[in-house]
Design a protein around this motif. Structure first.
Motif, PDB file in Angstrom:
ATOM      1  N   GLY A  67       0.908  -1.335  -0.063  1.00 58.50           N
ATOM      2  CA  GLY A  67       0.026  -0.026  -0.072  1.00 58.50           C
ATOM      3  C   GLY A  67       0.917   1.325   0.108  1.00 58.50           C
ATOM      4  N   THR A  68       1.922   1.271   0.938  1.00 56.67           N
ATOM      5  CA  THR A  68       2.997   2.346   0.882  1.00 56.67           C
ATOM      6  C   THR A  68       3.745   2.703  -0.710  1.00 56.67           C
ATOM      7  N   MET A  69       3.914   1.507  -1.140  1.00 59.31           N
ATOM      8  CA  MET A  69       4.660   1.582  -2.410  1.00 59.31           C
ATOM      9  C   MET A  69       3.642   2.123  -3.487  1.00 59.31           C
ATOM     10  N   MET A  70       2.313   1.607  -3.465  1.00 60.43           N
ATOM     11  CA  MET A  70       1.341   2.090  -4.497  1.00 60.43           C
ATOM     12  C   MET A  70       1.155   3.727  -4.163  1.00 60.43           C
ATOM     13  N   TYR A  71       0.928   4.276  -2.897  1.00 64.34           N
ATOM     14  CA  TYR A  71       0.759   5.308  -2.536  1.00 64.34           C
ATOM     15  C   TYR A  71       1.898   6.281  -3.075  1.00 64.34           C
ATOM     16  N   ALA A  72       3.151   5.787  -2.939  1.00 63.96           N
ATOM     17  CA  ALA A  72       4.196   6.597  -3.351  1.00 63.96           C
ATOM     18  C   ALA A  72       4.313   6.472  -4.946  1.00 63.96           C
ATOM     19  N   GLY A  73       3.625   5.792  -5.553  1.00 61.72           N
ATOM     20  CA  GLY A  73       3.655   5.822  -6.990  1.00 61.72           C
ATOM     21  C   GLY A  73       4.769   4.795  -7.685  1.00 61.72           C
ATOM     22  N   LEU A  74       5.422   3.839  -6.643  1.00 59.47           N
ATOM     23  CA  LEU A  74       6.518   2.771  -7.334  1.00 59.47           C
ATOM     24  C   LEU A  74       5.627   1.557  -7.587  1.00 59.47           C
ATOM     25  N   LEU A  75       4.373   1.465  -7.510  1.00 58.08           N
ATOM     26  CA  LEU A  75       3.864   0.292  -8.130  1.00 58.08           C
ATOM     27  C   LEU A  75       2.411   0.715  -8.830  1.00 58.08           C
ATOM     28  N   ALA A  76       1.862   0.126  -9.828  1.00 60.08           N
ATOM     29  CA  ALA A  76       0.546   0.321 -10.429  1.00 60.08           C
ATOM     30  C   ALA A  76      -0.624   0.126  -9.327  1.00 60.08           C
ATOM     31  N   ASN A  77      -1.739   1.038  -9.548  1.00 60.17           N
ATOM     32  CA  ASN A  77      -2.557   0.990  -8.661  1.00 60.17           C
ATOM     33  C   ASN A  77      -3.830   0.155  -9.063  1.00 60.17           C
ATOM     34  N   ASP A  78      -3.718  -1.027  -9.201  1.00 58.61           N
ATOM     35  CA  ASP A  78      -4.777  -1.931  -9.355  1.00 58.61           C
ATOM     36  C   ASP A  78      -4.623  -3.226  -8.638  1.00 58.61           C
ATOM     37  N   TRP A  79      -5.950  -4.030  -8.836  1.00 55.26           N
ATOM     38  CA  TRP A  79      -6.099  -5.230  -7.802  1.00 55.26           C
ATOM     39  C   TRP A  79      -5.115  -6.237  -8.347  1.00 55.26           C
ATOM     40  N   MET A  80      -4.699  -6.577  -9.555  1.00 55.35           N
ATOM     41  CA  MET A  80      -3.697  -7.441  -9.809  1.00 55.35           C
ATOM     42  C   MET A  80      -2.414  -7.497  -9.435  1.00 55.35           C
ATOM     43  N   THR A  81      -1.879  -6.132  -9.517  1.00 57.79           N
ATOM     44  CA  THR A  81      -0.724  -5.873  -8.799  1.00 57.79           C
ATOM     45  C   THR A  81      -0.688  -5.894  -7.358  1.00 57.79           C
ATOM     46  N   ALA A  82      -1.545  -5.516  -6.959  1.00 56.02           N
ATOM     47  CA  ALA A  82      -1.809  -5.757  -5.253  1.00 56.02           C
ATOM     48  C   ALA A  82      -1.580  -7.150  -4.883  1.00 56.02           C
ATOM     49  N   LEU A  83      -2.281  -8.041  -5.625  1.00 52.99           N
ATOM     50  CA  LEU A  83      -2.493  -9.530  -5.192  1.00 52.99           C
ATOM     51  C   LEU A  83      -1.125 -10.110  -5.550  1.00 52.99           C
ATOM     52  N   TRP A  84      -0.540  -9.780  -6.605  1.00 51.54           N
ATOM     53  CA  TRP A  84       0.996 -10.387  -6.939  1.00 51.54           C
ATOM     54  C   TRP A  84       1.944  -9.922  -6.113  1.00 51.54           C
ATOM     55  N   VAL A  85       1.962  -8.593  -5.519  1.00 50.13           N
ATOM     56  CA  VAL A  85       2.970  -8.021  -4.775  1.00 50.13           C
ATOM     57  C   VAL A  85       2.920  -8.348  -3.539  1.00 50.13           C
ATOM     58  N   ASN A  86       1.694  -8.824  -3.031  1.00 52.77           N
ATOM     59  CA  ASN A  86       1.318  -9.244  -1.609  1.00 52.77           C
ATOM     60  C   ASN A  86       1.577 -10.688  -1.446  1.00 52.77           C
ATOM     61  N   ALA A  87       1.237 -11.517  -2.524  1.00 54.08           N
ATOM     62  CA  ALA A  87       1.846 -12.733  -2.404  1.00 54.08           C
ATOM     63  C   ALA A  87       3.288 -13.116  -2.394  1.00 54.08           C
ATOM     64  N   VAL A  88       4.030 -12.321  -3.331  1.00 51.83           N
ATOM     65  CA  VAL A  88       5.423 -12.336  -3.058  1.00 51.83           C
ATOM     66  C   VAL A  88       6.155 -11.830  -1.632  1.00 51.83           C
ATOM     67  N   LEU A  89       5.611 -10.816  -1.466  1.00 52.02           N
ATOM     68  CA  LEU A  89       5.930 -10.033  -0.271  1.00 52.02           C
ATOM     69  C   LEU A  89       5.892 -10.852   1.008  1.00 52.02           C
ATOM     70  N   THR A  90       4.604 -11.460   1.127  1.00 54.80           N
ATOM     71  CA  THR A  90       4.252 -12.199   2.170  1.00 54.80           C
ATOM     72  C   THR A  90       5.036 -13.659   2.222  1.00 54.80           C
ATOM     73  N   PHE A  91       5.368 -14.315   0.998  1.00 51.86           N
ATOM     74  CA  PHE A  91       6.269 -15.303   0.945  1.00 51.86           C
ATOM     75  C   PHE A  91       7.636 -15.025   1.568  1.00 51.86           C
ATOM     76  N   VAL A  92       8.339 -13.962   0.947  1.00 54.78           N
ATOM     77  CA  VAL A  92       9.581 -13.287   1.330  1.00 54.78           C
ATOM     78  C   VAL A  92       9.579 -13.051   2.742  1.00 54.78           C
ATOM     79  N   LEU A  93       8.608 -12.362   3.350  1.00 57.46           N
ATOM     80  CA  LEU A  93       8.704 -11.905   4.659  1.00 57.46           C
ATOM     81  C   LEU A  93       8.629 -13.387   5.761  1.00 57.46           C
ATOM     82  N   ALA A  94       7.931 -14.364   5.014  1.00 59.68           N
ATOM     83  CA  ALA A  94       7.735 -15.453   5.886  1.00 59.68           C
ATOM     84  C   ALA A  94       9.226 -16.235   5.865  1.00 59.68           C
ATOM     85  N   LEU A  95       9.864 -16.218   4.573  1.00 66.43           N
ATOM     86  CA  LEU A  95      11.242 -16.942   4.651  1.00 66.43           C
ATOM     87  C   LEU A  95      12.192 -16.321   5.565  1.00 66.43           C
TER      88      LEU A  95
END
Length: 150
Positions: free
Chosen positions: A45-73
């Protein structure tokens, strides 16, 4: 739903904060799943708000899936180590290495004290000890020195 779609970065941050609150307040860091998800929602959400990511659901879904996995690892093992109980082993230090000669008989019924470093310490032992016995401190608790014969 229209409000959430128009304000996706803010919605992701709010949902992430709610997930963190539930993880901490309700679950007490028991599962970590909501912790990883909440952090990834806040980051995306912060990266989208800063304009670093596209502001759509598909980007949010993929970025959160990858970030959740990386944070868990990266955070799983350190956080699991924090949950394990601490080791309550007695630490051997110079204080426990003092020795002296008993001035009175010491048994389970006696109230024998020894002055050390300006403090009167009660002496205790697992076996009875007679006056004049050379003893060593093997354990200490609040106001009590446990001794044994050398």
């Amino acid at each position: 739903m229209e409000l959430v779609l128009n304000n996706l970065p803010q919605a992701l941050i709010i949902i992430g904060i709610l997930a963190l609150i539930i993880e901490v307040a309700v679950l007490g860091f028991a599962t970590f799943v909501l912790l990883f998800l909440g952090l990834s929602l806040i980051f995306s959400g912060t990266m989208m708000y800063a304009g670093l990511l596209a502001n759509d659901w598909m980007t949010a879904l993929w970025v959160n899936a990858v970030l959740t996995f990386v944070l868990a690892l990266t955070l799983w093992k350190p956080l699991k180590r924090l949950q394990q109980p601490s080791n309550n082993e007695q630490v051997n230090n110079d204080f426990a290495d003092i020795d002296f000669v008993l001035e009175d008989d010491l048994n389970s019924n006696s109230q024998v004290f020894h002055s050390y470093s300006g403090i009167q310490w009660q002496l205790k032992s697992e076996q009875p000890l007679s006056k004049g016995t050379h003893v060593k401190v093997v354990k200490k608790t609040v106001g009590v020195m446990w001794v044994k014969e050398i």
